[in-house]
Design an enzyme around this catalytic site. Structure first.
Site, short mmCIF file in Angstrom:
data_model
loop_
_atom_site.label_atom_id
_atom_site.label_comp_id
_atom_site.label_asym_id
_atom_site.label_seq_id
_atom_site.Cartn_x
_atom_site.Cartn_y
_atom_site.Cartn_z
N CYS A 41 0.66 -1.23 -0.08
CA CYS A 41 0.00 -0.05 0.03
C CYS A 41 0.94 1.41 -0.05
O CYS A 41 1.66 1.51 -1.06
CB CYS A 41 -1.19 -0.10 1.05
N HIS A 93 -4.10 -4.39 0.04
CA HIS A 93 -3.82 -5.18 1.37
C HIS A 93 -4.28 -6.50 1.24
O HIS A 93 -5.32 -7.16 2.11
CB HIS A 93 -4.67 -4.37 2.29
N GLU A 113 -2.89 -8.96 2.75
CA GLU A 113 -2.82 -9.33 4.27
C GLU A 113 -3.88 -9.12 5.37
O GLU A 113 -4.13 -9.83 6.22
CB GLU A 113 -1.52 -8.97 4.92
#
Length: 311
Positions: free
Chosen positions: A142, A235, A237
């Site tokens: 990001c 993102h 994750e």
């Protein structure tokens, strides 16, 4: 194979509950294999949540991984206790004499600010310069991805008229590239940002390869042609509920914010969201560790010799 974590790290208990093989440092020292040394520069405000998200992914591969958490010395984190930082984090001056097999630079809640106005920008820039010689491959997430595109390749960010928030469909431009090996032709991934980068600038840059993009969210995965830097503007994750938590936080602050797109069932924030990106997240991190870190890093690779350090 296990992930090696600091003793008593809070994320360790959660990882064990999820049946992820973790070892604390004392036991790891008895393993007669060469583990991968991964440095994580954690710039996210809720550091413990980000630790768990990343360790969950790094611990789900056949490779033993040693983790070092890095914190900025020029910025004081407000959402984590000082004792947590003292126990589990280090600063750049304490590790700059070392080499690492891989490094992750996370996002940060400063994307609306010009890079040079971020109070720890000079430190981040120094770390990115250091990584050129002392890290085999760096994964940027990001804001970390935008920072790398700006610092290494001169590509600036563009402020969006509204926040890009939600789960978007993406395509792969070249399925033969190792980083996206095994990916579906179309896959989803979450984004949460107020800025973007020009897809044309990325495509036309001689040192970069655009690997994935979204018609709605724009540039997603960028790889340097020397495999040194991986930039992911979203993102992957994130947990299933992270976007929901961010949305609730912004609403509570009175921020005029749109409901994350393609996320809540029937776009109803009262309903529980589902994680539709988990498999591709694990695949990307596994591919990165295997093809860009493990297979590229020298076996004897740790301390920087004095001559190279002072270049």
């Amino acid at each position: 194979m296990p992930i090696n974590i600091p003793k008593n790290l809070p994320a360790g208990e959660h990882l064990r509950e999820e049946k992820i093989f973790v070892m604390e440092e004392d036991r790891a020292r008895t393993q007669q294999i060469r583990p991968l040394n991964i440095l994580i520069l954690n710039l996210m405000p809720e550091k413990e949540k980000t630790e768990l998200q990343l360790l969950r992914l790094l611990g789900n591969t056949p490779l033993q991984v040693n983790i070092t958490f890095l914190n900025t010395a020029t910025h004081e984190s407000k959402n984590v206790s000082k004792s947590h930082l003292q126990l589990f984090y280090t600063t750049f001056n304490q590790i700059r004499h070392r080499r690492y097999d891989g490094m992750i630079i996370t996002g940060a809640p400063v994307e609306k600010m010009p890079f040079e106005e971020v109070n720890y920008w000079q430190e981040i820039a120094e770390i990115m310069d250091w990584s050129k010689k002392n890290v085999t491959s760096v994964l940027h997430i990001c804001w970390g991805a935008q920072a790398a595109l700006y610092h290494h390749y001169g590509i600036g960010k563009i402020e969006l008229s509204a926040k890009c928030s939600g789960v978007y469909s993406h395509v792969i431009t070249d399925l033969t590239v190792d980083l996206v090996r095994g990916f579906s032709d179309l896959f989803t991934a979450p984004h949460s940002r107020y800025t973007s980068v020009s897809i044309d600038e990325v495509r036309n840059h001689p040192d970069l390869r655009l690997l994935s993009y979204s018609e709605d969210a724009g540039v997603f995965i960028v790889q340097s042609k020397d495999n040194k830097n991986i930039m992911i503007t979203g993102h992957l994750e994130y947990d299933a509920t992270t976007l929901a938590d961010e949305y609730s936080r912004d609403v509570a602050k009175g921020i005029d914010i749109n409901v994350p797109v393609n996320y809540f069932p029937n776009d109803d924030p009262e309903k529980e969201p589902m994680n539709t990106w988990r498999a591709h997240t694990h695949l990307l991190f596994s591919n990165w560790l295997n093809y860009y870190v493990y297979q590229e890093t020298p076996y004897e690779w740790d301390f920087v010799d004095e001559i190279e350090y002072h270049i």
